[in-house]
Design a protein around this motif. Structure first.
Motif, mmCIF file in Angstrom:
data_model
loop_
_atom_site.group_PDB
_atom_site.id
_atom_site.type_symbol
_atom_site.label_atom_id
_atom_site.label_comp_id
_atom_site.label_asym_id
_atom_site.label_seq_id
_atom_site.Cartn_x
_atom_site.Cartn_y
_atom_site.Cartn_z
ATOM 1 N N ALA A 75 41.181 40.726 41.891
ATOM 2 C CA ALA A 75 40.921 41.337 40.589
ATOM 3 C C ALA A 75 40.663 42.838 40.688
ATOM 4 O O ALA A 75 40.696 43.538 39.675
ATOM 5 C CB ALA A 75 39.734 40.652 39.919
ATOM 6 N N GLU A 76 40.394 43.328 41.896
ATOM 7 C CA GLU A 76 40.071 44.742 42.082
ATOM 8 C C GLU A 76 41.249 45.569 42.564
ATOM 9 O O GLU A 76 41.122 46.768 42.806
ATOM 10 C CB GLU A 76 38.919 44.858 43.085
ATOM 11 N N ASN A 77 42.422 44.951 42.701
ATOM 12 C CA ASN A 77 43.596 45.662 43.187
ATOM 13 C C ASN A 77 44.155 46.562 42.088
ATOM 14 O O ASN A 77 44.607 46.073 41.051
ATOM 15 C CB ASN A 77 44.664 44.658 43.628
ATOM 16 N N PRO A 78 44.138 47.888 42.289
ATOM 17 C CA PRO A 78 44.631 48.792 41.241
ATOM 18 C C PRO A 78 46.113 48.610 40.933
ATOM 19 O O PRO A 78 46.567 48.953 39.844
ATOM 20 C CB PRO A 78 44.344 50.192 41.807
ATOM 21 N N ASP A 79 46.875 48.069 41.892
ATOM 22 C CA ASP A 79 48.305 47.846 41.654
ATOM 23 C C ASP A 79 48.555 46.731 40.637
ATOM 24 O O ASP A 79 49.670 46.594 40.129
ATOM 25 C CB ASP A 79 49.009 47.492 42.968
ATOM 26 N N ASP A 80 47.523 45.927 40.358
ATOM 27 C CA ASP A 80 47.670 44.814 39.423
ATOM 28 C C ASP A 80 46.850 45.032 38.149
ATOM 29 O O ASP A 80 46.417 44.080 37.502
ATOM 30 C CB ASP A 80 47.234 43.507 40.096
ATOM 31 N N ALA A 81 46.673 46.302 37.786
ATOM 32 C CA ALA A 81 45.814 46.627 36.655
ATOM 33 C C ALA A 81 46.340 46.083 35.337
ATOM 34 O O ALA A 81 45.582 45.890 34.378
ATOM 35 C CB ALA A 81 45.640 48.157 36.555
ATOM 36 N N GLU A 82 47.656 45.814 35.261
ATOM 37 C CA GLU A 82 48.214 45.309 34.007
ATOM 38 C C GLU A 82 47.895 43.837 33.777
ATOM 39 O O GLU A 82 48.117 43.304 32.690
ATOM 40 C CB GLU A 82 49.732 45.523 33.968
ATOM 41 N N LEU A 83 47.372 43.159 34.812
ATOM 42 C CA LEU A 83 47.009 41.756 34.690
ATOM 43 C C LEU A 83 45.518 41.617 34.408
ATOM 44 O O LEU A 83 44.698 42.399 34.899
ATOM 45 C CB LEU A 83 47.351 41.009 35.982
ATOM 46 N N ASN A 84 45.165 40.619 33.624
ATOM 47 C CA ASN A 84 43.762 40.259 33.431
ATOM 48 C C ASN A 84 43.387 39.214 34.483
ATOM 49 O O ASN A 84 44.234 38.424 34.908
ATOM 50 C CB ASN A 84 43.548 39.682 32.036
ATOM 51 N N PHE A 85 42.134 39.205 34.871
ATOM 52 C CA PHE A 85 41.673 38.246 35.873
ATOM 53 C C PHE A 85 40.427 37.523 35.388
ATOM 54 O O PHE A 85 39.539 38.131 34.771
ATOM 55 C CB PHE A 85 41.359 38.939 37.202
ATOM 56 N N ILE A 86 40.379 36.234 35.662
ATOM 57 C CA ILE A 86 39.162 35.445 35.499
ATOM 58 C C ILE A 86 38.845 34.851 36.863
ATOM 59 O O ILE A 86 39.685 34.170 37.464
ATOM 60 C CB ILE A 86 39.330 34.326 34.454
ATOM 61 N N VAL A 87 37.649 35.128 37.369
ATOM 62 C CA VAL A 87 37.224 34.645 38.680
ATOM 63 C C VAL A 87 36.219 33.515 38.465
ATOM 64 O O VAL A 87 35.188 33.710 37.818
ATOM 65 C CB VAL A 87 36.584 35.771 39.511
ATOM 66 N N PHE A 88 36.517 32.328 38.972
ATOM 67 C CA PHE A 88 35.566 31.235 38.805
ATOM 68 C C PHE A 88 34.646 31.133 40.010
ATOM 69 O O PHE A 88 35.037 31.387 41.147
ATOM 70 C CB PHE A 88 36.268 29.902 38.491
ATOM 71 N N LEU A 137 35.708 22.860 36.872
ATOM 72 C CA LEU A 137 35.558 22.142 35.611
ATOM 73 C C LEU A 137 34.104 21.848 35.263
ATOM 74 O O LEU A 137 33.741 21.822 34.078
ATOM 75 C CB LEU A 137 36.339 20.823 35.675
ATOM 76 N N GLY A 138 33.257 21.638 36.291
ATOM 77 C CA GLY A 138 31.905 21.185 36.016
ATOM 78 C C GLY A 138 30.798 22.182 36.241
ATOM 79 O O GLY A 138 29.684 22.001 35.729
ATOM 80 N N GLN A 139 31.044 23.253 36.994
ATOM 81 C CA GLN A 139 29.968 24.190 37.331
ATOM 82 C C GLN A 139 30.287 25.633 36.948
ATOM 83 O O GLN A 139 29.701 26.563 37.480
ATOM 84 C CB GLN A 139 29.684 24.094 38.830
ATOM 85 N N ASN A 140 31.228 25.806 36.043
ATOM 86 C CA ASN A 140 31.585 27.142 35.568
ATOM 87 C C ASN A 140 31.641 27.163 34.041
ATOM 88 O O ASN A 140 32.690 27.407 33.439
ATOM 89 C CB ASN A 140 32.947 27.558 36.141
ATOM 90 N N PRO A 141 30.490 26.908 33.383
ATOM 91 C CA PRO A 141 30.518 26.829 31.910
ATOM 92 C C PRO A 141 30.994 28.122 31.253
ATOM 93 O O PRO A 141 31.723 28.075 30.252
ATOM 94 C CB PRO A 141 29.059 26.516 31.543
ATOM 95 N N ASP A 142 30.604 29.279 31.799
ATOM 96 C CA ASP A 142 31.027 30.560 31.212
ATOM 97 C C ASP A 142 32.534 30.739 31.355
ATOM 98 O O ASP A 142 33.204 31.206 30.421
ATOM 99 C CB ASP A 142 30.293 31.729 31.872
ATOM 100 N N VAL A 143 33.054 30.389 32.533
ATOM 101 C CA VAL A 143 34.498 30.519 32.755
ATOM 102 C C VAL A 143 35.250 29.560 31.850
ATOM 103 O O VAL A 143 36.264 29.947 31.222
ATOM 104 C CB VAL A 143 34.831 30.248 34.233
ATOM 105 N N MET A 144 34.809 28.319 31.748
ATOM 106 C CA MET A 144 35.490 27.359 30.892
ATOM 107 C C MET A 144 35.445 27.793 29.433
ATOM 108 O O MET A 144 36.421 27.612 28.694
ATOM 109 C CB MET A 144 34.868 25.968 31.054
ATOM 110 N N ARG A 145 34.332 28.390 29.025
ATOM 111 C CA ARG A 145 34.255 28.887 27.647
ATOM 112 C C ARG A 145 35.251 30.020 27.419
ATOM 113 O O ARG A 145 35.940 30.069 26.392
ATOM 114 C CB ARG A 145 32.836 29.364 27.340
ATOM 115 N N ARG A 146 35.363 30.923 28.398
ATOM 116 C CA ARG A 146 36.344 32.017 28.279
ATOM 117 C C ARG A 146 37.766 31.468 28.203
ATOM 118 O O ARG A 146 38.601 31.967 27.437
ATOM 119 C CB ARG A 146 36.225 32.972 29.462
ATOM 120 N N LEU A 147 38.035 30.448 29.002
ATOM 121 C CA LEU A 147 39.372 29.859 28.984
ATOM 122 C C LEU A 147 39.658 29.178 27.645
ATOM 123 O O LEU A 147 40.759 29.304 27.094
ATOM 124 C CB LEU A 147 39.517 28.854 30.126
#
Length: 476
Positions: A75-88, A137-147
């Motif tokens: 997610a920190e690669n400047p070459d991929d700045a046009e992509l959004n990232f979600i890190v679980f 699926l079970g321990q990332n409530p914030d990530v699942m909500r974002r998805l």
């Protein structure tokens, strides 16, 4: 056959289906939201997914990549700045498990290929991959909500991690499977595509399309063994699906749902080099998706390339999955390279090494492989047989030596030998003399280079690659 209960929903997704079918046509007038998942964010599988994402962005779509915390640096690669990232999130123990599983490719790379080898790899990944899914699926409530709030229109998922399919089901959006491997028989199991095993070799058995009777018999047996192993690998996902109550209205196991829930199958093969076989319209070829006209190299690499003079450069890499291997396997390479003082060698080598390197060798932990292969000074590519590297060397017309180490590399070796643009070596018998003979044969025999250039012209003539070149500002 696709699940008929999904047909009304699909009608609003026609722009996405059309885009996947004609991925390199003019930008769409109505962009959508695409979620792409790969093998947690590492290896050639990730690079294929990322490349698909970048082309989608060029055509006006919004793309989000889902990666594990184990590979949060993506997610920190400047070459991929046009992509959004979600890190679980993953626990420290599970992150260690992820890294250990990745290292298992290196640990097992030199073992003889076959059903026992494949079973060992599956065993190393089976439970860990399911545990990754359980954590997401079970321990990332914030990530699942974002998805769930991301309003995604489609999930493009990698066949190596079927948790992504369950995620598409949970989000109630269509699924598109992406296969970084050229594995037509494996995909056909799921996509309902007709396969004649009398002339279509199964993955990882080392056959071409001209099989003897006994090879055909073995091909059929190998196909059933592979199917059984994949079924075995997918079993833990069924209990996870039941525990998290993911679409209980849909019948069938996860393995069944790969075929019934997935709308489209993208496969990294092209008939410029692939053996002929029929494909249903729901299977779209994207062979050489990571290959493109070469970009300029960093100044230090360009200076090294130019310093090679008429002798040129040999590129050597064992890929992103085999990063640590016994030094006894690597020592012959160091020794043989010093016997080619007229050539310079670029060696992708991670970690420390105790053997002495000759002065004509430059090592780096990572190399821009496609751009080096496209450099006019590159004369030979020695590699492990990864599918991305195979198509990149075909695209740039560089002859190659393949040493199949893991996965489907043996299949790339068969195609290389069949088309006559390189040599295949046995990973269990790599010596200085064997390496020297192979390198001499390619450097001193123009037939390999001529065959490589012929295949390059075929692949570059494909509509997908003509448009890639156009987007890259190249007319070649």
């Amino acid at each position: 056959m696709a699940n008929t209960s999904l047909l009304p929903r699909r009608q609003s997704l026609v722009p996405f289906i059309c885009f996947c079918v004609m991925i390199f046509t003019l930008p769409s007038s109505q962009g959508g939201n695409v979620l792409i998942t790969t093998s947690l964010g590492e290896g050639s599988h990730y690079f294929v997914g990322k490349t698909i994402g970048k082309y989608l962005v060029k055509h006006g779509h919004n793309v989000t990549m889902l990666v594990s915390k184990a590979y949060a640096h993506r997610a920190e690669n400047p070459d991929d700045a046009e992509l959004n990232f979600i890190v679980f999130h993953q626990s420290a123990e599970q992150i260690e498990s992820v890294k250990e599983r990745h290292l298992s490719y290196s640990k097992n790379a030199l073992e003889p290929s076959g059903a026992a080898y494949l079973y060992k790899l599956i065993q190393a990944h089976r439970k860990g991959a399911a545990d990754d899914c359980d954590e997401l699926l079970g321990q990332n409530p914030d990530v699942m909500r974002r998805l769930e709030e991301g309003n995604f229109d489609v999930v493009v998922y990698d066949m190596i991690w079927l948790c992504s399919l369950m995620l598409a089901m949970k989000l109630n959006v269509p699924a598109v499977l992406s296969s970084p491997m050229a594995a037509p028989t494996m995909l056909s199991m799921y996509a309902g595509n007709p396969v004649n095993l009398a002339y279509t070799p199964d993955v990882m058995n080392g056959y071409n399309n001209k099989m003897t009777f006994f090879q055909r018999v073995n091909n059929v047996i190998a196909n059933r063994v592979l199917y059984s192993l994949l079924e075995y690998h997918h079993v833990p996902y069924n209990s996870i699906r039941e525990r998290h109550q993911i679409r209980p209205d849909l019948s069938g196991s996860i393995a069944n749902l790969v075929g019934t829930y997935t709308d489209l199958f993208l496969v990294n093969l092209d008939f410029a080099v692939e053996f002929p076989l029929p494909l249903n319209p729901n299977i779209i070829t994207m062979g050489g998706i990571t290959a493109r006209p070469a970009s300029s190299l960093p100044n230090d690499l360009e200076a090294f390339m130019q310093s090679s003079g008429d002798g040129g450069v040999i590129l050597f890499t064992l890929g992103s999955y085999v990063t640590h291997i016994k030094p006894e396997f690597l020592e012959p390479f160091a020794e043989v390279f010093q016997r080619y003082p007229q050539q310079k060698i670029l060696w992708q080598l991670a970690g420390e090494h105790k053997f002495k390197l000759p002065p004509n060798v430059k090592t780096m932990p990572w190399l821009p492989q496609n751009d080096i292969l496209g450099h006019p000074k590159t004369r030979l590519f020695i590699f492990h047989g990864g599918n991305n590297g195979f198509y990149e060397t075909v695209y740039h017309g560089v002859p190659a030596i393949i040493i199949p180490l893991t996965g489907d590399a043996i299949d790339q070796g068969v195609r290389l030998k069949h088309h006559g643009f390189g040599i295949v070596l046995d990973k269990t018998n790599v010596t200085v003399d064997i390496l020297r003979v192979a390198i001499d044969a390619i450097l001193n025999n123009d037939s390999y280079s001529e065959a490589a250039k012929l295949l390059s012209s075929r692949l570059r003539s494909r509509s997908m690659h003509r448009v890639i070149a156009l987007h890259s500002g190249s007319t070649t």
